[in-house]
Write an enzyme that holds these catalytic residues in place. Sequence first.
Site, PDB file in Angstrom:
ATOM      1  N   SER A 180     -58.020  37.977   4.301  1.00 37.19           N
ATOM      2  CA  SER A 180     -59.370  38.318   3.874  1.00 37.19           C
ATOM      3  C   SER A 180     -59.337  39.132   2.573  1.00 37.19           C
ATOM      4  O   SER A 180     -58.818  38.648   1.569  1.00 37.19           O
ATOM      5  CB  SER A 180     -60.103  39.061   5.004  1.00 37.19           C
ATOM      6  N   ASP A 204     -57.285  32.924   4.597  1.00 40.88           N
ATOM      7  CA  ASP A 204     -58.739  32.869   4.436  1.00 40.88           C
ATOM      8  C   ASP A 204     -59.227  33.984   3.514  1.00 40.88           C
ATOM      9  O   ASP A 204     -59.957  34.905   3.939  1.00 40.88           O
ATOM     10  CB  ASP A 204     -59.462  32.956   5.778  1.00 40.88           C
ATOM     11  N   ARG A 216     -59.482  37.739  -8.186  1.00 41.59           N
ATOM     12  CA  ARG A 216     -59.148  37.074  -6.927  1.00 41.59           C
ATOM     13  C   ARG A 216     -57.744  36.472  -7.002  1.00 41.59           C
ATOM     14  O   ARG A 216     -57.167  36.293  -8.080  1.00 41.59           O
ATOM     15  CB  ARG A 216     -60.171  35.988  -6.607  1.00 41.59           C
ATOM     16  N   ASP A 221     -49.856  34.329  -9.341  1.00 38.33           N
ATOM     17  CA  ASP A 221     -49.453  35.578  -8.686  1.00 38.33           C
ATOM     18  C   ASP A 221     -48.045  35.547  -8.098  1.00 38.33           C
ATOM     19  O   ASP A 221     -47.522  36.589  -7.691  1.00 38.33           O
ATOM     20  CB  ASP A 221     -50.454  35.931  -7.583  1.00 38.33           C
ATOM     21  N   HIS A 281     -44.758  23.813  12.576  1.00 31.36           N
ATOM     22  CA  HIS A 281     -45.163  22.553  13.180  1.00 31.36           C
ATOM     23  C   HIS A 281     -46.466  21.955  12.641  1.00 31.36           C
ATOM     24  O   HIS A 281     -46.814  20.833  13.002  1.00 31.36           O
ATOM     25  CB  HIS A 281     -45.329  22.767  14.681  1.00 31.36           C
TER      26      HIS A 281
END
Length: 328
Positions: A180, A204, A216, A221, A281
């Site tokens: 977040s 997310d 953001r 990065d 997986h």
Amino acid sequence: MKLTLAFLFVSLAYTANAVPIEQREDVIYPRFIQFPDGDGVLHDVDLEDEVDEELLVGIAERNLYLLFTRRNPDAGQTLIINDADSIRSSNFNPNHNTVVIAHGWLSNQNTGINARIREAYLGKGEANVIVLDWRRLARSNYITAVRGVPAVGKGLGQFIRYLVGVTGARYETIHLVGFSLGAHLVGNAGRELDGRVARVTGLDPAGPLWNLNSNRINSGDARYVEAIHTNGAITGLGIGTAVGHADFFPNGGNSQPGCLTYICDHNRAWEFFAATVSYDHLVGRECSSSLQITLNTCRGGEFRMGNDDLTKFGQGRYRLSTRRRYPY
């Protein structure tokens, strides 16, 4: 009449979830929203609230770094920047890979994400797991937290640089993982290090006030930047646009099987990631358009989502389907 209204509601819900991903770029959130804390409790947020400028002064100095290894899996050792003894006397091993975990808003070292990912890594093998507790900023109002994320991220980057200098650890053995608001935080940490760390993973990444925010998380990065989007629906809690080298949209990236709330959808990102560290997986198919992501018609090459592979690299957008319960 009831049947007509029910049909209208379903139609509107489908239309909202079917909006192509690129159209999220200019999402305008209402002024008043609700956003969850680390325990899944919703809090009212005013996106035009005043920024607590006084709190932001020296905020990165309040960062707390807690080391967990197989020698101390439950009790963290405090590592302090500019205090070499705190690092040399700890169980940090530069020959092992290092993962740093950053929680989200109104959270702290005890929030579920930290234990779940820590246990996944230490249950699999040797690792240095560092939990970043940035509660001093995280417990402020949402808009102040957003404003301070770049500084806290920069502070994390400076700490990692110091850690590397003291221990001789290599940047290619370091993985930064954030959930977040924490996703944007670790992105800024990687940027402070000129993108030299092996991986940055955004779970997310938060949406409100970030869609057009230059601070953001982005593909510069780290050597490899991955994002897992689980609640990118219109005005969802997560950002709906691709931000990294590779972006995964489990079950379409908006809502998740077994979830009835946005909070559950949002948290699925770190639950999925922890499961992939243990099992590796979940495999996505590359998508050539947002419509393919929405309709689940992606037919491109396969690429594994998440995991702890620090040599991993891929590009593009990927969709996959999961089950309702762990390990998904």
